[in-house]
Scaffold this motif. Sequence first.
Motif, mmCIF file in Angstrom:
data_model
loop_
_atom_site.group_PDB
_atom_site.id
_atom_site.type_symbol
_atom_site.label_atom_id
_atom_site.label_comp_id
_atom_site.label_asym_id
_atom_site.label_seq_id
_atom_site.Cartn_x
_atom_site.Cartn_y
_atom_site.Cartn_z
ATOM 1 N N PRO A 209 -39.625 148.893 -99.246
ATOM 2 C CA PRO A 209 -40.751 147.863 -99.325
ATOM 3 C C PRO A 209 -40.889 146.217 -99.781
ATOM 4 N N GLU A 210 -39.345 146.107 -100.738
ATOM 5 C CA GLU A 210 -39.265 144.558 -101.200
ATOM 6 C C GLU A 210 -37.789 144.698 -101.644
ATOM 7 N N ILE A 211 -37.317 143.328 -101.441
ATOM 8 C CA ILE A 211 -36.130 143.242 -102.386
ATOM 9 C C ILE A 211 -36.471 142.283 -103.735
ATOM 10 N N ASP A 212 -36.491 143.421 -104.644
ATOM 11 C CA ASP A 212 -37.030 142.923 -105.840
ATOM 12 C C ASP A 212 -36.280 143.655 -107.115
ATOM 13 N N GLY A 213 -36.887 143.602 -108.311
ATOM 14 C CA GLY A 213 -36.091 144.064 -109.456
ATOM 15 C C GLY A 213 -36.219 145.520 -109.230
ATOM 16 N N ALA A 214 -37.213 146.196 -108.734
ATOM 17 C CA ALA A 214 -37.316 147.865 -108.490
ATOM 18 C C ALA A 214 -36.199 148.351 -107.556
ATOM 19 N N PHE A 215 -35.818 147.204 -106.504
ATOM 20 C CA PHE A 215 -34.995 147.525 -105.418
ATOM 21 C C PHE A 215 -33.660 147.615 -106.038
ATOM 22 N N PHE A 216 -33.196 146.760 -106.853
ATOM 23 C CA PHE A 216 -31.836 146.589 -107.527
ATOM 24 C C PHE A 216 -31.800 147.760 -108.373
ATOM 25 N N ALA A 217 -32.730 148.133 -109.390
ATOM 26 C CA ALA A 217 -32.587 149.006 -110.458
ATOM 27 C C ALA A 217 -32.391 150.324 -109.988
ATOM 28 N N SER A 218 -33.058 150.515 -108.744
ATOM 29 C CA SER A 218 -32.943 151.929 -108.260
ATOM 30 C C SER A 218 -31.873 152.138 -107.202
ATOM 31 N N GLY A 219 -30.805 151.277 -107.234
ATOM 32 C CA GLY A 219 -29.547 151.548 -106.262
ATOM 33 C C GLY A 219 -29.857 151.089 -104.862
ATOM 34 N N GLY A 220 -30.872 150.216 -104.803
ATOM 35 C CA GLY A 220 -31.275 149.658 -103.461
ATOM 36 C C GLY A 220 -29.950 149.347 -102.517
ATOM 37 N N VAL A 221 -29.117 148.398 -103.109
ATOM 38 C CA VAL A 221 -28.052 147.959 -102.555
ATOM 39 C C VAL A 221 -27.146 149.023 -101.892
ATOM 40 N N GLY B 132 -28.290 142.748 -111.080
ATOM 41 C CA GLY B 132 -28.891 143.917 -110.389
ATOM 42 C C GLY B 132 -28.991 145.097 -111.450
ATOM 43 N N GLY B 133 -28.900 144.829 -112.769
ATOM 44 C CA GLY B 133 -29.318 145.934 -113.714
ATOM 45 C C GLY B 133 -29.741 145.300 -114.938
ATOM 46 N N THR B 134 -29.703 146.270 -115.948
ATOM 47 C CA THR B 134 -29.879 145.772 -117.463
ATOM 48 C C THR B 134 -28.752 145.054 -118.000
ATOM 49 N N ALA B 135 -28.905 143.971 -118.515
ATOM 50 C CA ALA B 135 -27.549 143.298 -119.370
ATOM 51 C C ALA B 135 -28.270 143.066 -120.827
ATOM 52 N N ARG B 136 -27.699 143.724 -121.692
ATOM 53 C CA ARG B 136 -28.070 143.779 -123.131
ATOM 54 C C ARG B 136 -26.805 143.592 -123.860
ATOM 55 N N TYR B 137 -26.613 142.686 -124.796
ATOM 56 C CA TYR B 137 -25.512 142.488 -125.514
ATOM 57 C C TYR B 137 -24.169 143.095 -124.822
ATOM 58 N N LEU B 138 -24.001 142.498 -123.759
ATOM 59 C CA LEU B 138 -22.523 143.015 -123.042
ATOM 60 C C LEU B 138 -21.557 142.441 -123.790
ATOM 61 N N ASP B 139 -20.504 143.345 -123.722
ATOM 62 C CA ASP B 139 -19.305 143.309 -124.807
ATOM 63 C C ASP B 139 -18.069 142.776 -124.046
ATOM 64 N N SER B 140 -18.361 142.567 -122.689
ATOM 65 C CA SER B 140 -17.091 141.889 -122.013
ATOM 66 C C SER B 140 -17.364 141.332 -120.736
ATOM 67 N N ARG B 141 -16.289 140.759 -120.296
ATOM 68 C CA ARG B 141 -16.670 139.928 -118.976
ATOM 69 C C ARG B 141 -16.668 140.781 -117.841
ATOM 70 N N MET C 220 -30.871 137.322 -124.833
ATOM 71 C CA MET C 220 -32.254 137.756 -123.917
ATOM 72 C C MET C 220 -31.607 139.021 -123.235
ATOM 73 N N VAL C 221 -32.411 139.832 -122.802
ATOM 74 C CA VAL C 221 -32.213 140.915 -122.091
ATOM 75 C C VAL C 221 -32.457 140.493 -120.551
ATOM 76 N N LEU C 222 -31.363 140.409 -119.808
ATOM 77 C CA LEU C 222 -31.486 140.024 -118.368
ATOM 78 C C LEU C 222 -31.790 141.438 -117.589
ATOM 79 N N GLU C 223 -32.623 141.559 -116.888
ATOM 80 C CA GLU C 223 -33.093 142.673 -115.837
ATOM 81 C C GLU C 223 -32.890 142.297 -114.459
ATOM 82 N N ALA C 224 -32.905 143.371 -113.627
ATOM 83 C CA ALA C 224 -32.708 143.520 -112.440
ATOM 84 C C ALA C 224 -33.776 142.457 -111.856
ATOM 85 N N GLY C 225 -33.164 141.679 -110.935
ATOM 86 C CA GLY C 225 -33.910 140.918 -110.183
ATOM 87 C C GLY C 225 -33.936 139.405 -110.684
ATOM 88 N N ASP C 226 -33.529 139.387 -112.025
ATOM 89 C CA ASP C 226 -33.717 138.020 -112.513
ATOM 90 C C ASP C 226 -32.656 137.073 -111.903
#
Length: 281
Positions: free
Chosen positions: A29-41, A132-141, A232-238
């Motif tokens: 239906p779209e290329i948006d946050g829900a698409f990326f978060a649900s494994g659309g790619v 493409g997903g949730t990025a929260r306090y990532l601990d590495s490159r 900040m929390v980066l989210e799918a589609g940002d």
Amino acid sequence: MKLLRVGPVGQERPVVMDAAGDLRDIGEPEIDGAFFASGGVARVRDALDGGRLPLFEGKGLRIGAPVARPGKVVCIGLNYRDHAAESGAAEPEEPVVFMKAANTVVGPDDEVLVPRGSVKTDWEVELAVVIGGTARYLDSREAALDVIAGYAISNDVSEREFQLERGGQWDKGKSCETFNPLGPWLVTADEVGDPQDLAMRLWINGERRQDGNTKNMIFDVAEVVRYLSQFMVLEAGDVVNTGTPAGVALGLPGQPYLRAGDVMELEIAGLGRQRQRVGQA
């Protein structure tokens, strides 16, 4: 893999470009946050590789931004040494972060409007990162690179008087309508490979103004995403705009800012090309 959206404003259809350059309906239906978060790619890649996507008869249609309704657009300022120098600024010790209104995002060839009262509307070719997903306090490159869905060209259009001379934050000079052409494609991270070796150029009325390479970033893509996730929390589609090289109007002799009728053309190696005509709000 190249994902894009084609059709009139508000009626874009999500498609993928195959190896022959033909468009295929992705059945999403779209290329948006829900698409990326649900494994659309992964779904689209599997269907494309399996020959299950029908041809889309849409050549010649307008190309929209490749991401619909980004939740937020986060930007990094002064992230190229030559641009910091032309701006008269010291190289930052940490990434300079500002926000841009999400509704600034338009198609790669849509009209860009000089705001009412503007005398210093400027251009900036940038590498955009699509989360493409949730990025929260990532601990590495490595974790930062893993959360990237893909890359696109962004034109971080800016009004310098609003940004620098009118008080407050930079956002007011960055968030005017049409101030973020994006696309033409979202190229998935696996196809781009190393995001730190991409040539980038911009022309105004056929004259080259910017000629840089992402290898000259002060803070590279992995560090930018890792760093942002601490605040900040980066989210799918940002969308994350990662900075621009030298050659903006602000740093040029005579400061040839944009006027109605000007034409901007941008390209980044492997990510396609944009072209915008400038109008008046």
